[in-house]
Design an enzyme around this catalytic site. Structure first.
Site, short mmCIF file in Angstrom:
data_model
loop_
_atom_site.label_atom_id
_atom_site.label_comp_id
_atom_site.label_asym_id
_atom_site.label_seq_id
_atom_site.Cartn_x
_atom_site.Cartn_y
_atom_site.Cartn_z
N HIS B 141 24.29 -25.45 -36.54
CA HIS B 141 24.03 -24.42 -37.50
C HIS B 141 25.06 -23.49 -37.51
O HIS B 141 25.70 -22.70 -38.20
CB HIS B 141 22.49 -24.01 -37.35
CG HIS B 141 22.52 -22.84 -38.38
ND1 HIS B 141 22.56 -22.95 -40.04
CD2 HIS B 141 21.97 -21.49 -38.20
CE1 HIS B 141 22.17 -21.86 -40.53
NE2 HIS B 141 21.97 -20.76 -39.44
N TYR B 252 24.53 -7.54 -44.41
CA TYR B 252 24.22 -7.84 -43.16
C TYR B 252 25.25 -7.16 -42.00
O TYR B 252 24.71 -7.10 -40.75
CB TYR B 252 24.01 -9.37 -42.59
CG TYR B 252 25.26 -10.04 -42.40
CD1 TYR B 252 26.41 -9.91 -43.43
CD2 TYR B 252 25.63 -10.33 -40.97
CE1 TYR B 252 27.62 -10.71 -42.95
CE2 TYR B 252 26.94 -10.97 -40.67
CZ TYR B 252 27.76 -11.19 -41.65
OH TYR B 252 29.10 -11.87 -41.20
#
Lengths: 423, 423
Positions: B141, B252
C-alpha cells in the site's frame, strides 16, 4: 438581575487584586482532599467552593439540578446538562458568594463544609477527554516553522489561509498540572547519520497553547456553524503541548506528528467558562482571503488573554521566557469547531480542542523553544547564567494566563510540569 | 484439558461448515434484542450465547467473575479483567457448548434464556473506544501510494522501513457495521483551480484494514516490548477506514489526514480473540533493514486471514473487487503496539489500533479504490455494467474475513455500510 461578570460585584471572601479567581471568574474543576473524595469545585480567591457540599445543603434547590452530578471524578456529567445549566449554576454560585448574601457566609458550619483552602486540595483532571484535536492556528507560529524548515519566501503552505489546519492527537496522555513528565525515548535520525537510533529525545520542547472543552454533543452528520459554536464551548484551559522535535522531524512525513507529541500534554486544572471571558472578546486578525462561507462568522471571537511561559531550573528561580496573547489567533475557536464538524464528524462532551502554539509578532512572544532559540541557534540565557536551546532534565515549565479589564482580572492559574530524565 | 482451538471439538449446536463462528472461534460482542438490553454475547453458528444470562444462572460460578460485567453496553469492563479471565471465560463457554456437555443443552428453559438467533439481535459497538491509532503498515500500500503521488523510483519514504508509521485518528466517529454513512462535505481544491471550494467529496474511498483492541492498560512512561504485546491484545475486528481522497490531498500537509478520515470508520461487531487466531499464525515478510532492538520480536506475529471487499450498488448484486490477506503486513501488531508505547504513551482498555490499508502484491489484492483503479485511471466494471472509479452514493461496501486451516474456519463476519448522499 446583576450579571455575574459585573465589575462592581464583590465577595464576602477576601480576595487579593492579584488573584486569578475573583467573583467574576468562578472556574470549574475537580478536586480531592484528605477528607473529600473527587468532586466538582469552583475556585474563589485562595479557596475552593465544594459544589457537592453546596448541593447537599439544598443551596441549588431552585435550579432543579441532580445534586449527584457534582459528586463525580470528572466534569463531564455536569457539562452534559447544557449551557443553560452551566450558566444557572455559575449565576447561583456568584449569588452565594456575593457580599450581600449570607446563605453560606452567615452559617459557620456551612462555611466549614463548603469552603476549603486551595493549598489543602489536590486538583485532578477536570474532564475525561474523549477526543483531542490540536490545531495550528497562529499565523506567526506557522510562518516561523515554515521559514525555518522550508522556504522563508513561501513560509505558509497553500492551504493554510483556507483551512484551520489541525490533526487528531492522543487523549490518554493529557495530564493535569503538577504531574511530572518523563523525557520520551524515541527514534531519531541526524541528517548526516546512515541509520536512525533509539534513545532519549535531545530536543524536548513545550508549546504554549489554549484549549477549549466542548459541552454539547452532535450526531454523526451534523455540522456546527461558527455562529452556533458558542453554545458548544464550555470553557478553556491552558495547554502545554510537549513536543520532541528530533522525533517529530524523523516521523512526521507523510501522516503527521505522532510519538513526538503523544508522550504527554499538560493542562491547567481550572476550566474558565466562556461566560467568564465574555468581557474580554476582541476582534481577531483580518482574514484575507475571506474564508469560505462555512467558516464565516459574526461578532468578535478572539479573546484578549495575556499568556506567559516561565522556565525554572532545578532549585532555581522562575525565568520568564515568553509573553504572548491568545488574541493573536488567526483562526478563532468558532471556526475551528465549525471546521472540525464540517465533514459530519460528531462532537462529544469533554472533547478537547487545542489552539496550536500561540506565537505573537515579536521574538519575545514566540510560544516554543524552537522559535525562541530559532532551532537552537540563539540560546536563551537564564538568571543562573546557564543557557537553554531546548528543555533540560529537571527543568520545570510553567504557563500562566489571565485577562484583565476595568480592574477585573480573570485568570487561569497555571499549568506546571517538571521534566524527569528518560527511563 | 482440551484446548478450545482443537479442530476435533464439536458443539451440540448445529453449525454449517461455511459459518464464521464454529466452536473454535467464540468471538465476543455486544448485542440487544426486543427483550434484552445491551449486553455481552458470544457468536456460535447462527446464534448468540447471552453471557449475561449464562452468568445469572451461575454457570460461571467457578471463574469467580463479577456477573454484572456481562450486563454492560460495552466490553471494556469485561476486557479490563485481564487475559487470564478472557481465556477462562472463553474456555468455559467452549465447555458449555461442547457436544459432551449438557449444562445448557440438557435444560430447555436455560437454552431458551441463553441462546438467541443472530437474526433476532442488533449488534452494537463492541467497545467504547478511548483512543484510536491508524497505522500504515502494508509495504504494498505504501509503495502504491508513493508511486502514484511521489516518485516510482523512491516510492517509500526514508523512515518507512524503520518506523511503523501511524497517526492518531478520531475515536468518536468509529461506528458499527450496518450503520449508514453520509458522504462528507469538505474543502477541496483542484490542481488547476484558483481557490478551494466546499461541497460533497467526489472521491470517496474505503480502506481495507484490520484493527486490534487492547485489553490491558499501562501507566504513562511504561513501554511494552513486542514480546509482551500478546498479553495486551484482546482481539481483532475488520475495519473500513473511509477516506475522502480529494479532501485528503488538500488538507494533509503538513500535519497529516484529518477531516478526510474523521467523518466515519466502520467496524465489524464481533471481536475475534487472539486466542482463537492462534492456529493461524504465520511468519511475516522479511524486514530488511533489521528493525531497531525495541521493535525486535520472537515467534510468528502475522496471521493468515483471508480478506475480501465487495461492492454492492443500490438494488444490485455484490461484486467482489479485492481479495487480500492480513499476512501481508510488513509491520506486525506487536511491533505497532511496542512502537506506540515506546515514548511512554499510556495504553488504555478499549483502544483501537488499525493496520492501515492491507494491499497484497498483485492488482486484485489492493485494499482501496485509489489503488484498484489507480487514481481513477482504470475504472472497475461491475456485474450490472456500471463502472466505478470511487464509491457512489447508495453503494454498499462490505468487507469479510476468515482464517481456515485443518477444516476449521475462524471468521469475522462482516463490516458493511451503505453510503448516503451528502446533506
Amino acid at each position: 438581575m446583576i450579571k455575574a461578570n459585573d465589575p462592581a460585584l464583590h465577595s464576602w471572601i477576601e480576595i487579593s487584586p492579584e488573584s486569578d479567581f475573583p467573583i467574576q471568574n468562578l472556574p470549574f474543576g475537580i478536586f480531592e482532599s484528605a477528607t473529600k473524595d473527587p468532586r466538582v469545585g469552583v475556585a474563589i480567591g485562595d479557596y475552593v467552593l465544594d459544589l457537592c457540599a453546596v448541593a447537599q445543603h439544598n443551596l441549588f434547590e431552585l435550579l432543579d439540578v441532580d445534586p449527584t452530578v457534582f459528586h463525580r471524578p470528572y466534569l463531564n456529567d455536569f457539562i452534559a446538562l447544557g449551557k443553560p445549566m452551566w450558566r444557572a449554576v455559575r449565576n447561583r454560585v456568584s449569588e452565594l458568594l456575593r457580599n450581600d448574601n449570607d446563605e453560606i457566609s452567615g452559617n459557620s458550619r456551612l462555611m466549614q463544609e463548603c469552603l476549603i483552602k486551595q493549598s489543602d486540595v489536590r486538583m485532578l483532571m477536570p474532564v475525561k477527554v474523549g477526543n483531542y484535536t490540536d490545531f495550528y492556528s497562529s499565523i506567526e507560529h506557522a510562518t516561523n516553522v515554515g521559514t525555518m524548515f522550508r522556504d522563508p519566501k513561501n513560509a505558509l503552505l497553500p492551504n493554510w489561509k483556507h483551512i484551520p489546519i489541525g490533526y487528531h492527537g492522543r487523549a490518554s496522555s493529557i495530564i493535569v498540572s503538577g504531574t511530572d513528565i518523563r523525557r520520551p525515548n524515541g527514534q531519531t535520525k541526524a541528517p548526516d547519520a546512515a541509520a536512525p537510533t533509539f534513545g532519549p529525545s535531545r530536543l524536548l520542547d513545550f508549546e504554549l497553547e489554549v484549549a477549549f472543552i466542548t459541552g454539547r454533543e452532535t450526531r454523526l452528520g451534523d455540522m456546527i456553524s461558527p455562529d452556533e459554536a458558542d453554545d458548544y464551548i464550555f470553557g478553556l484551559v491552558l495547554f502545554n503541548d510537549w513536543s520532541a522535535r528530533d522525533m517529530q522531524t524523523w516521523e512526521y512525513v507523510p501522516l503527521g506528528p505522532f510519538l513526538a507529541k503523544s508522550f504527554a500534554s499538560s493542562i491547567s486544572p481550572w476550566v474558565v467558562t466562556l461566560d467568564a471571558l465574555e468581557p474580554f472578546r476582541v476582534k481577531g486578525p483580518v482574514q484575507d482571503p475571506k474564508p469560505l462561507p462555512y467558516l464565516d462568522f459574526h461578532g468578535d471571537h478572539n479573546y484578549d488573554i495575556n499568556l506567559e511561559v516561565l522556565l525554572q531550573p532545578e532549585d532555581g528561580q522562575e525565568n520568564s521566557i515568553c509573553r504572548s496573547n491568545f488574541k493573536h489567533m488567526y483562526w478563532n475557536m468558532n471556526q475551528q469547531l465549525a471546521h472540525q464538524s464540517s465533514n459530519g464528524c460528531n462532537i462529544q462532551v469533554g472533547d478537547m480542542y487545542a489552539s496550536g502554539t500561540i506565537s505573537g509578532p515579536d521574538k519575545t512572544s514566540y510560544g516554543s523553544m524552537l522559535e525562541l532559540t530559532w532551532r537552537g541557534t540563539q540560546p536563551i540565557e537564564l538568571s543562573d547564567g546557564s543557557e537553554r536551546k531546548f528543555i533540560n532534565d529537571y527543568d520545570t515549565v510553567i504557563m500562566r494566563g489571565f485577562a484583565e479589564r476595568n480592574g477585573i482580572r480573570v485568570g487561569f492559574g497555571e499549568v506546571k510540569a517538571k521534566v524527569l530524565p528518560a527511563l
